[in-house]
Design an enzyme around this catalytic site. Structure first.
Site, short mmCIF file in Angstrom:
data_model
loop_
_atom_site.label_atom_id
_atom_site.label_comp_id
_atom_site.label_asym_id
_atom_site.label_seq_id
_atom_site.Cartn_x
_atom_site.Cartn_y
_atom_site.Cartn_z
N THR A 4 4.16 1.90 2.34
CA THR A 4 5.54 2.14 1.79
C THR A 4 6.18 3.22 2.20
O THR A 4 7.50 3.04 2.66
CB THR A 4 5.20 2.32 0.12
OG1 THR A 4 4.69 1.22 -0.53
CG2 THR A 4 6.65 2.45 -0.50
N ALA A 5 5.79 4.51 2.34
CA ALA A 5 6.55 5.61 2.89
C ALA A 5 6.70 5.46 4.37
O ALA A 5 8.03 5.74 4.85
CB ALA A 5 5.66 6.66 2.83
N GLY A 49 0.71 -1.20 0.12
CA GLY A 49 -0.18 0.12 -0.06
C GLY A 49 0.77 1.12 -0.06
O GLY A 49 2.17 1.15 0.28
N CYS A 50 0.22 2.39 -0.38
CA CYS A 50 0.95 3.66 -0.59
C CYS A 50 1.59 4.07 0.78
O CYS A 50 2.61 4.50 1.18
CB CYS A 50 0.16 4.73 -1.22
SG CYS A 50 -1.39 4.76 -0.73
N TYR A 51 0.44 4.15 1.89
CA TYR A 51 1.00 4.76 3.15
C TYR A 51 1.93 3.74 3.92
O TYR A 51 2.97 4.29 4.19
CB TYR A 51 -0.29 4.85 4.15
CG TYR A 51 -1.15 5.94 3.99
CD1 TYR A 51 -0.59 7.02 3.90
CD2 TYR A 51 -2.45 5.68 3.88
CE1 TYR A 51 -1.54 8.33 4.03
CE2 TYR A 51 -3.23 6.91 3.81
CZ TYR A 51 -2.97 8.09 3.76
OH TYR A 51 -3.89 9.30 3.62
#
Length: 339
Positions: A155-156, A151-153
């Site tokens: 990953t960061a 997921g995007c969140y």
């Protein structure tokens, strides 16, 4: 533009969505892959195209059609329920899958049902799905046939946290707070009231406080316990981009010392960019790029540290990360076609 010479064919399902459209764009310019569009929603029309525009080949969204077209891999930019429906037949046909949904990220059917509030419909595949964060799991990704794109969140967050946790420089007992902000495209292209223009513009709102479905991805990959990690997502009135401000306590001597840990972890990974001590990235720097940008500030007197991690939610948070995984399972350098 890619002339598709000596290229492999890769199917894309969900090519009309924001992440799917980015996949088409990236593979259209990739030196080793030809995108093939797999139509699974005949009730949706394509975007208008200028006269003479060249478009990728389009086929039916079935394993039989994919095999007949000689596809080596299919990328699913689809909701979890669609990914669960399509993945078994694709794998049975000998086609590898990179899934951009959350369908196969959480390891067990129980975890999936807890966080997604629905039963898992392809639980027999969860054991073999490899979590596709290339910077940490490249060796497991290369031979895999099913990749769960992160997921995007997470990953960061994971790129910012995992090296420091592994080095033991974060005081886990003091807790970690992740204040995360995302552009509206992170919610997908499907219309909804909360992402409509009048609701979002000139506004800034928190949502899924402490129980966002991406939280378990951070916990599973960082080794943190749920009580050690507080995560709150916010919706920004911008199109794309994620910025996470992460707060924790540390005994590290300086911001330089923390950056040295990152530099050691990511020395072979051009996908992560580090900022000078005390300098932090913003969304504009990361938007429209395949990078994760990381910056650090530290107050040595109090032991308070702040890490800022920024990505493009549609690229490093979705499509370009999927291409990194596609490259790895195809025996290529992870950043091929992205730099």
């Amino acid at each position: 533009m890619n002339n598709y010479t000596m290229s492999s064919r890769a199917g894309i399902v969900g090519f009309r969505g924001y992440s799917g459209a980015e996949l088409v764009r990236l593979l259209d310019a990739h030196p080793h892959f030809e995108p093939v569009l797999m139509e699974h929603r005949s009730d949706v029309s394509d975007r208008p195209q200028p006269q003479g525009a060249r478009t990728a080949a389009k086929i039916a969204c079935t394993a039989e059609a994919a095999k007949a077209e000689g596809l080596s891999v299919v990328l699913l930019a689809t909701p979890p329920e669609v990914s669960m429906e399509l993945t078994p037949s694709l794998l049975e046909a000998g086609i590898k899958v990179v899934d951009l949904s959350g369908a196969f990220r959480l390891g067990t059917a129980e975890n999936y049902e807890k966080w997604y509030k629905e039963p898992h419909k392809a639980a027999n595949l969860l054991d073999e799905a490899v979590y596709g964060l290339p910077e940490f799991y490249a060796d497991a990704i290369r031979p895999a046939r099913l990749i769960a794109n992160p997921g995007c969140y997470p990953t960061a967050a994971n790129l910012a946290l995992q090296p420091l946790l592994a080095a033991g420089v974060i005081d886990r007992g003091a807790g970690i707070v992740c204040d995360a902000k995302s552009g509206v495209s992170g919610a997908g292209r499907k219309p909804s009231l909360k992402t409509s223009f009048c609701e979002v513009t000139e506004n800034f709102s928190a949502y899924s406080i402490l129980d966002h479905r991406h939280v378990p991805e951070v916990l599973m990959n960082s080794g943190l316990k749920e009580e050690e990690f507080s995560f709150v997502a916010h919706l920004l009135p911008v199109h794309r981009g994620i910025l996470e401000t992460i707060y924790f306590r540390t005994q590290a001597a300086s911001a330089e010392a923390l950056l040295e840990i990152y530099a050691g972890s990511y020395s072979n990974w051009s996908s992560v960019r580090l900022y000078a001590p005390g300098i932090v990235p913003d969304i504009t720097a990361a938007a429209h790029t395949p990078y994760c940008d990381i910056g650090v500030r530290l107050d040595r007197k109090t032991g308070r540290a702040v890490v800022v991690s920024a990505i493009d939610n549609l690229l490093k948070g979705a499509a370009s990360q999927a291409v990194q995984n596609l490259n790895l399972i195809s025996g290529l350098d992870h950043f091929e076609g992205l730099a």
